[in-house]
Design an enzyme around this catalytic site. Structure first.
Site, PDB file in Angstrom:
ATOM      1  N   CYS A   1       0.850  -1.179   0.000  1.00  0.00           N
ATOM      2  CA  CYS A   1       0.000   0.000   0.000  1.00  0.00           C
ATOM      3  C   CYS A   1       0.894   1.241   0.000  1.00  0.00           C
ATOM      4  O   CYS A   1       1.787   1.358   0.837  1.00  0.00           O
ATOM      5  CB  CYS A   1      -0.881  -0.035   1.246  1.00  0.00           C
ATOM      6  N   GLU A   2       0.675   2.130  -0.932  1.00  0.00           N
ATOM      7  CA  GLU A   2       1.524   3.325  -1.013  1.00  0.00           C
ATOM      8  C   GLU A   2       1.278   4.308   0.120  1.00  0.00           C
ATOM      9  O   GLU A   2       2.090   5.198   0.351  1.00  0.00           O
ATOM     10  CB  GLU A   2       1.357   4.021  -2.360  1.00  0.00           C
ATOM     11  N   HIS A   3       0.196   4.141   0.846  1.00  0.00           N
ATOM     12  CA  HIS A   3      -0.107   5.068   1.935  1.00  0.00           C
ATOM     13  C   HIS A   3       0.611   4.726   3.229  1.00  0.00           C
ATOM     14  O   HIS A   3       0.939   5.620   4.008  1.00  0.00           O
ATOM     15  CB  HIS A   3      -1.620   5.121   2.188  1.00  0.00           C
ATOM     16  N   HIS A   4       0.824   3.423   3.493  1.00  0.00           N
ATOM     17  CA  HIS A   4       1.438   3.013   4.758  1.00  0.00           C
ATOM     18  C   HIS A   4       2.637   2.095   4.572  1.00  0.00           C
ATOM     19  O   HIS A   4       3.265   1.704   5.547  1.00  0.00           O
ATOM     20  CB  HIS A   4       0.401   2.291   5.632  1.00  0.00           C
TER      21      HIS A   4
ATOM     22  N   CYS B   1      -2.926  -2.625   6.152  1.00  0.00           N
ATOM     23  CA  CYS B   1      -3.159  -1.270   6.662  1.00  0.00           C
ATOM     24  C   CYS B   1      -4.548  -1.154   7.281  1.00  0.00           C
ATOM     25  O   CYS B   1      -4.788  -0.297   8.130  1.00  0.00           O
ATOM     26  CB  CYS B   1      -2.944  -0.212   5.582  1.00  0.00           C
TER      27      CYS B   1
ATOM     28  N   HIS C   1      -5.832  -6.092   3.076  1.00  0.00           N
ATOM     29  CA  HIS C   1      -4.861  -5.023   3.287  1.00  0.00           C
ATOM     30  C   HIS C   1      -4.462  -4.950   4.755  1.00  0.00           C
ATOM     31  O   HIS C   1      -5.320  -4.724   5.618  1.00  0.00           O
ATOM     32  CB  HIS C   1      -5.467  -3.684   2.853  1.00  0.00           C
TER      33      HIS C   1
ATOM     34  N   GLN D   1      -4.621  -0.483  -4.771  1.00  0.00           N
ATOM     35  CA  GLN D   1      -5.162  -1.628  -5.504  1.00  0.00           C
ATOM     36  C   GLN D   1      -5.889  -1.206  -6.771  1.00  0.00           C
ATOM     37  O   GLN D   1      -5.799  -1.887  -7.804  1.00  0.00           O
ATOM     38  CB  GLN D   1      -6.089  -2.426  -4.585  1.00  0.00           C
TER      39      GLN D   1
END
Length: 186
Positions: free
Chosen positions: A75-78, A146, A144, A116
């Site tokens: 996940c690019e956020h976490h 996250c 996920h 995703q």
């Protein structure tokens, strides 16, 4: 690059209060750097290299479905993993793609930091690009970390995303065929 990355992991561990000289963590920065490089190896791949001319002439125009291709991504956020499976369908237009290339295409895009929804689109567009198919459909189902290991901590949650191109998008019967075939044997 590996030494620089390992140095950053060492700093991160120290910033969260760990003693990087203790036995269990002594080699962790180097191992973490190696793992991250592996998890993100898709940045170094190209579609042409992955496909490697494994496109073959065929007069079939019936739907081809490859199901349950496992995937592991970040996940690019976490920067936490999401793990799932990908289902791909296409309707050949004079060319078919070697079967293993579908898994390789999934891996190439999955081994990058992203969301995703974008991963699903990248895979569909790549299959369309290399095959010139009349239609392409991709569905990804993933869990996920996250969402499971932090934040709301919902262990049974999963996410589904789909992208449909060409006749799989525009023809309701073809779209239904794809969705029905993906559900079979579940």
């Amino acid at each position: 690059m590996s030494d620089t990355l390992a140095g950053h992991y060492k700093s991160i561990l120290e910033l969260i209060g760990e003693d990087t000289s203790r036995e269990g963590l002594r080699d962790t920065p180097a191992r973490a750097a190696k793992a991250m490089q592996y998890l993100c190896k898709g940045y170094g791949d190209s579609l042409a290299e992955i496909v490697n001319n494994a496109i073959f002439e065929s007069d079939t125009e019936e739907m081809v479905v490859v199901k349950d291709i496992e995937l592991y991504s970040l996940c690019e956020h976490h920067l936490l993993p999401f793990i799932g499976r990908c289902h791909i369908a296409y309707i050949p237009n004079g060319k078919v793609l070697g079967l293993s290339k579908f898994a390789r295409i999934v891996d190439m895009f999955a081994r990058r930091a992203q969301i995703q929804e974008n991963l699903t689109k990248e895979i569909a567009e790549a299959v369309e690009q290399v095959t010139g198919a009349y239609g392409v459909g991709v569905i990804i189902e993933a869990k996920h970390l996250c969402m499971m290991a932090r934040g709301v901590e919902k262990q049974n949650s999963s996410m589904m995303s789909s992208v449909m191109l060409g006749s799989i998008r525009t023809n309701p019967a073809t779209r239904t065929e794809f969705l029905t075939l993906v559900k079979m044997n579940k």
